[in-house]
Motif scaffolding. Sequence first.
Motif, PDB file in Angstrom:
ATOM      1  N   THR A   3      -5.536  -0.986  -5.835  1.00 53.00           N
ATOM      2  CA  THR A   3      -6.332  -1.785  -4.793  1.00 53.00           C
ATOM      3  C   THR A   3      -6.171  -3.118  -4.908  1.00 53.00           C
ATOM      4  OG1 THR A   3      -7.602   0.235  -4.548  1.00 53.00           O
ATOM      5  CG2 THR A   3      -8.612  -1.587  -3.756  1.00 53.00           C
ATOM      6  N   ILE A  19      -8.169  -3.046   2.952  1.00 53.45           N
ATOM      7  CA  ILE A  19      -7.942  -1.633   2.995  1.00 53.45           C
ATOM      8  C   ILE A  19      -9.275  -1.032   3.582  1.00 53.45           C
ATOM      9  CG2 ILE A  19      -7.244   0.535   1.728  1.00 53.45           C
ATOM     10  CD1 ILE A  19      -6.466  -1.605  -0.417  1.00 53.45           C
ATOM     11  N   ASP A  22     -12.239   1.957   3.765  1.00 55.59           N
ATOM     12  CA  ASP A  22     -12.689   3.078   2.675  1.00 55.59           C
ATOM     13  C   ASP A  22     -11.783   4.265   2.670  1.00 55.59           C
ATOM     14  OD1 ASP A  22     -14.500   1.089   2.059  1.00 55.59           O
ATOM     15  OD2 ASP A  22     -15.950   2.230   3.092  1.00 55.59           O
ATOM     16  N   ASP A  40      -5.217  -5.784  -2.316  1.00 58.55           N
ATOM     17  CA  ASP A  40      -6.274  -6.869  -1.943  1.00 58.55           C
ATOM     18  C   ASP A  40      -5.956  -8.161  -2.245  1.00 58.55           C
ATOM     19  OD1 ASP A  40      -7.989  -4.915  -0.909  1.00 58.55           O
ATOM     20  OD2 ASP A  40      -9.239  -4.698  -2.956  1.00 58.55           O
ATOM     21  N   LEU A  75      -5.662   6.310  -2.790  1.00 56.21           N
ATOM     22  CA  LEU A  75      -5.311   5.707  -3.686  1.00 56.21           C
ATOM     23  C   LEU A  75      -5.748   6.326  -5.071  1.00 56.21           C
ATOM     24  CD1 LEU A  75      -5.120   1.887  -2.763  1.00 56.21           C
ATOM     25  CD2 LEU A  75      -3.296   3.578  -2.817  1.00 56.21           C
ATOM     26  N   ARG A  76      -6.515   7.371  -4.940  1.00 62.67           N
ATOM     27  CA  ARG A  76      -7.308   7.866  -6.224  1.00 62.67           C
ATOM     28  C   ARG A  76      -6.537   8.930  -6.764  1.00 62.67           C
ATOM     29  NH1 ARG A  76     -12.019   9.686  -6.530  1.00 62.67           N
ATOM     30  NH2 ARG A  76     -12.352   9.219  -8.649  1.00 62.67           N
ATOM     31  N   ARG A 130      -8.741   3.663   0.774  1.00 64.28           N
ATOM     32  CA  ARG A 130      -8.910   3.572  -0.639  1.00 64.28           C
ATOM     33  C   ARG A 130      -9.052   4.807  -1.266  1.00 64.28           C
ATOM     34  NH1 ARG A 130     -10.369  -2.148  -1.909  1.00 64.28           N
ATOM     35  NH2 ARG A 130     -10.670  -3.166  -0.203  1.00 64.28           N
ATOM     36  N   TYR A 167       0.828  -1.352  -0.006  1.00 68.90           N
ATOM     37  CA  TYR A 167       0.098  -0.061  -0.087  1.00 68.90           C
ATOM     38  C   TYR A 167       0.881   1.284  -0.103  1.00 68.90           C
ATOM     39  CZ  TYR A 167      -3.433   3.352   1.486  1.00 68.90           C
ATOM     40  OH  TYR A 167      -4.192   4.532   1.674  1.00 68.90           O
ATOM     41  N   SER A 222      -6.202   3.697  -9.745  1.00 67.87           N
ATOM     42  CA  SER A 222      -6.529   3.335  -8.476  1.00 67.87           C
ATOM     43  C   SER A 222      -7.038   1.956  -8.357  1.00 67.87           C
ATOM     44  CB  SER A 222      -7.680   4.005  -7.860  1.00 67.87           C
ATOM     45  OG  SER A 222      -8.869   4.221  -8.533  1.00 67.87           O
ATOM     46  N   ARG A 223      -7.861   1.336  -9.405  1.00 61.81           N
ATOM     47  CA  ARG A 223      -8.025  -0.028  -9.366  1.00 61.81           C
ATOM     48  C   ARG A 223      -6.879  -1.107  -9.374  1.00 61.81           C
ATOM     49  NH1 ARG A 223     -12.246   2.324 -12.029  1.00 61.81           N
ATOM     50  NH2 ARG A 223     -11.275   1.887 -14.216  1.00 61.81           N
TER      51      ARG A 223
END
Length: 790
Positions: free
Chosen positions: A103, A120, A122, A107, A128-129, A125, A86, A99-100
């Motif tokens: 993640t 992770i 919310d 994950d 990470l965007r 998460r 991360y 970001s996907r």
Amino acid sequence: MSSSRIVLPSAGPMYAAAERWRDHALIDDHSLFDGRSLDTRGAAGELVDRVVKQADGGAGTFSSKLEGQLAGVSEDAVQVAAELLYGHCLIVSTDAVSSRTKTQLVDGVIAFRSVGTSPIPDDLRVALRAGVANPGQAYNSYRWKMLNYLVDVYAHVKALTRSERTEVFGNFDAFHDFIQPIDDQTAWSQRYALEHLLFPDETPPMLNRDHRVKLLKTFAPDGASIRDVVKRLDPNVHYGSASGINFYRWPYREKWQGEPPVNDLYTSWARHLLQSVDLDGVERDYKLDGVRGFRSALDRVTGGADAIEALRKAFQGTNLVDYRVYDDFLKWATAEPAVATAALAELQIDPGPEAIDRFLAAVPVEGQLSGLGARLSLASCLLFATQPEQLPPWRDTPSKTTTRLAGGYPPQEAATAGEHYLLFLERLDAILAAVNADQPLLRDRLDAQSLAWTIAKAEPPEAWSAAMRQAFEDWRAGKADIAFQDVKDPDEPIDPVVTPLLPTTLEVLAEQLHMDAAGTAWLQETVELLRHKRQIILQGPPGTGKTYIGRALAKFLAGDPSRVELVQFHPGTSYEDFVQGLRPDPDQPTQFRVVDGPLIRHAEAARREPDQTFVLLVDEINRGNVPAVFGELYYLLEYRERELTLMYGSTFSLPENLLIVATMNTADRSITSLDSALRRRFYVRDLRPEQTPVSGTLRRHLATVDPSLLWLADLLDRANTLIADPDQSVGPSHFMGQGASEVWAQRAWENSVMPTLRELFYNHPDRVVQLEFEQLKAALTTGPGDASAD
């Protein structure tokens, strides 16, 4: 004193996550994700033994090899590994890695243990965007080295007492002394990332070592450090009351990289256009006339309904905002006059990009006001009234085209409307500097915006010759890098090459392909590579749209579908089928004649029209025996200006205006791979579900056809995380189509995807069960552990 912290709102969650990582996971012994206490020293020892000391250099993906390395370690060690990854992903900008993808990577590690680990949360998460650095390919390609370095750092930290850790992370000099002995060979970009995340005000998010060398040569010839450079220079990014230095933004980037603020092609076309277009008459004057109405409305904001009625008249008197957008805004403002007037007042307090965010915070996200483009168009038009010469209006498509043509910077996924507007203003400043370099042709940002809009959208001047207009349109569309000085036979009339049914620019093509801004940049790079080598291969697993994208790109470049020829290779395809061969003569059954294949036919058609572009699309190129099919054409692919004698005696050359676009399946292990000789003659572009331009296409498609099905995109993401093999990933095409529904999605999954997955995981029936449609759907709401239990 200046700061190297990125001051944009989208970067805030990233810095907050970094502080939490430092305080909770590094200084303290807690999990970053759920805050519980961990045996961090024990976990560090396990990771050193299993990850650093037993590096896996064999075949497989990073995730699959890491899963093998972590087999048998404690849950705490798996948790720490995921949290270190991360931290590895946190700084990376979303134009480099979505970001996907970030993640999914983290994950996937958490999924190594269904019990005893935490995913992770919310809020992390969200962090990470947006990132603040594009680290380069090595950061991703050698992720295992980056993780090894992070494990080493983590182990050294956990060998300290808590008071020693507090001291180390208390100031940069102490941290530098601590980290200096840790081997960062080939992982210095990860070290630079750590330095910025932990000390963002002192060290810039510059992860490329060569870039640092160039920067210091430019700004510190006296041998000063990069921290000293940060202190010396004035901020070049301002957002509301915050300011900071970004060495990758104008004007500093152009100084240390030695590049013009805007590429020479844009500047040359801009100056040439200014000789034929009266910007005041066609752009500036009517905008300044229209802005008076908005100014009058803003002056009346304390008058409630009076101001709203004035706004209605102002909108109706200009075309700067789509009527459907301002109509929905006025309906809301009429229903909520107090809130609306308060929002309008925000635009007049320190006008600028940050004011746009404050204004839009009050405007509901619904109806025509739900899209960022519509919201920013509305806000910028109203902001325009505060400082017309410096804060011109923004429109979505012209802004995107300007960014591509003038070398602008892509926004982060989490970028606010104000951030998008800031990048737009930055490009206008760069255009001003470039166009005015020799003589003052533009007065202010409004002139620059008028010029940019004319270049992006307007018809080329009628005074130009047909050849000049066509050259301009081809350059604007992204089909060719043509300077106006290079146009030949300027008075010779030519036929237009773009039909109304085909996309006119790369932005329109990207929109039709459900791609985002990063996808547009991918298309631009693909076109440039194709123009350079004339041959390209689109490779990836099934369902990633290789053929669909290839055909759309071919038609776009050719400008006419009749100039595109499609050939599909199969095990029986031969040289005689593709190039040239003997066939029975229908007029003389006992005789044979030489018959040209699609390659020669299309090449000769291209030779007859040298001013047009022809494209040969070779689908599934690796299903044929490629060396046998191409034969002596291997030579011509590399030396197009030469001629050679074909097998049946005729001479032949490949014309420069014939492009070859091929597709290749990476999932079928039985297919012959291409030999190195052919690969050297083709550029290769990857199409993978987790990477640009494929990532996000399904989500954007579903948002258009049926937003209630957006969960299908999450289902596909989870499936690919479980598959953990980029070459076997499932592409989004299985769920795309006009008749999208859950019923058809499940049918496609069970009858098209699952047969392949059952073969792939024949010896892992538990994995097959997890990949069933209903199991994947259940995991989206209940979590992986509960879904497995069900």
